[in-house]
Design an enzyme around this catalytic site. Sequence first.
Site, PDB file in Angstrom:
ATOM      1  CD  GLU A  15      -2.925  -0.710  -0.144  1.00  0.00           C
ATOM      2  OE1 GLU A  15      -2.820   0.276  -0.803  1.00  0.00           O
ATOM      3  OE2 GLU A  15      -3.628  -1.812  -0.551  1.00  0.00           O
ATOM      4  CE1 TYR A  22      -6.951   2.817  -0.266  1.00  0.00           C
ATOM      5  CE2 TYR A  22      -4.338   3.002  -0.320  1.00  0.00           C
ATOM      6  CZ  TYR A  22      -5.563   2.580  -0.425  1.00  0.00           C
ATOM      7  OH  TYR A  22      -5.454   1.140  -1.151  1.00  0.00           O
ATOM      8  CG  ASP A  75      -8.247   3.608  -3.866  1.00  0.00           C
ATOM      9  OD1 ASP A  75      -9.530   3.496  -4.358  1.00  0.00           O
ATOM     10  OD2 ASP A  75      -7.547   2.579  -4.509  1.00  0.00           O
TER      11      ASP A  75
END
Length: 345
Positions: free
Chosen positions: A42, A122, A140
Site C-alpha cells: 500500500e 487510506y 482511494d
Amino acid sequence: MTTAPNQSAGMALLEWYDRHGRSLPWRTRQGEAEPYRVWLSEIMLQQTTVAAVIPYFERFTARWPTVEALAAAEDDDLMTAWAGLGYYARARNLLACARTVAGQGFPRTADSLRQLPGVGAYTSSAVAAIAFGERVPVVDGNVERVVSRLIKLGVPPKTAVATVTEAVEAMLPDERPGDFAQAMMDLGATICTPKSPACGICPIRGWCAAAADGSALDYPKKLPKRAKKTWHGVSFVVAAPGGRVLMRKRPPKGLLGGMLEAPGSAWGEIPDNPFAHAPLAARWSEAGSINHVFTHADLTLSVFTAQLPRPMPVKGCEWYCAQTPVATLTRKVLTRGLATLTPEP
Ligand code: SF4
C-alpha cells in the site's frame, strides 16, 4: 430509478471479485493477509501504478522478508532499493514505520495504524481491512471515481469525503471487508476506468445512477487545476575512468530527499551564471537539457559534462559507479551527460 448502493451491491461485487479479481503478489484470497506485505504494497502503491510496483515489491520482500529485517536495513541501502519509484518521502517513512513496529507487530485497527509514520487515512483503513479484517470503509482514487458515478456526486469527491465514505459504508458487507476493499479497487482499475467505463459488464450496474442515464464520463467532477510552477536549474555530470560519476546526496528533507544527484544549482529561476554552481573547475561541454515533471512543477535542467583523467576528491561529493540505482530525474541527467562524452577506450 436506480436503487442507492447497498449491501446487495457489495455482495454482487464480492461475487465478481471471486471470479475476476486481479492476482497480485501481495494478495491472499479469503482470510487475513500478512500485515507486512499489505502495508508495504500500500505504501508503494501511493501515487504509483501496480505494474511499476510489482518488481519493487518482489525485490523488497526477497531482500527484507519481514518488517524486522526491513527495520534493520541501512538507510542508504533502502533508498537505493527504492530508487526509481518516486515520492521518496515514502521510503524514509517506510523505514521509520518499520523501526516503530519491529518486534511488537503492527497495530490491528485503522485508528492505531494511523499513528504510524507515513500511514494516512487510506493506508490505515486498507491495512486494517485487508490484514486484520476490520470492517472499515477504504477510499482511494479508484473508489472515489466509482462512488461518484454510482451516486452522480455533483462535486469533486475530495470535497465530499463524508458522502463518499457513507456510500462505501452502505455497501460494505458484514463479512470479508478486506476482499470488499480490494474488489472496489479492482472494479475501479479494470471496469469503472477513468476514460472508458465498461458499464455493460459491471457487476453493480443495477445500483449505478450514472450508468442509468449514460452520464458516467461526466463523473467524478474535477477540482479546478492549480497553475503549475516552472523551475530551471543546471546539473554537472563529471565522469572519470572506470565508469565512475560524481554525485552528492540531496538534503534529507524535501523533494528527492536523501537521494543521489549530479551536483548543480538549486531549482527555481534560470541561474545567472551556471558555472558558479559547478562542483570543480573543469573544461565543461554543453550536453543539452532534460525535462522532468513533478506533481506541482515542471523542471528543466541544463546539463554540462566533463571527463576527468582520474577520480579526484571533490567537497560534498563522492564517486559512484554510473550504474548505481538513482531517482528517475538523476538517471535522465546522467544519461544525457554521459551520452555526449567520448566512451573510454
Ligand atoms: S455501471 Fe459503469 S459507471 Fe457505474 S460503477 Fe459500473 S462501470 Fe462505473
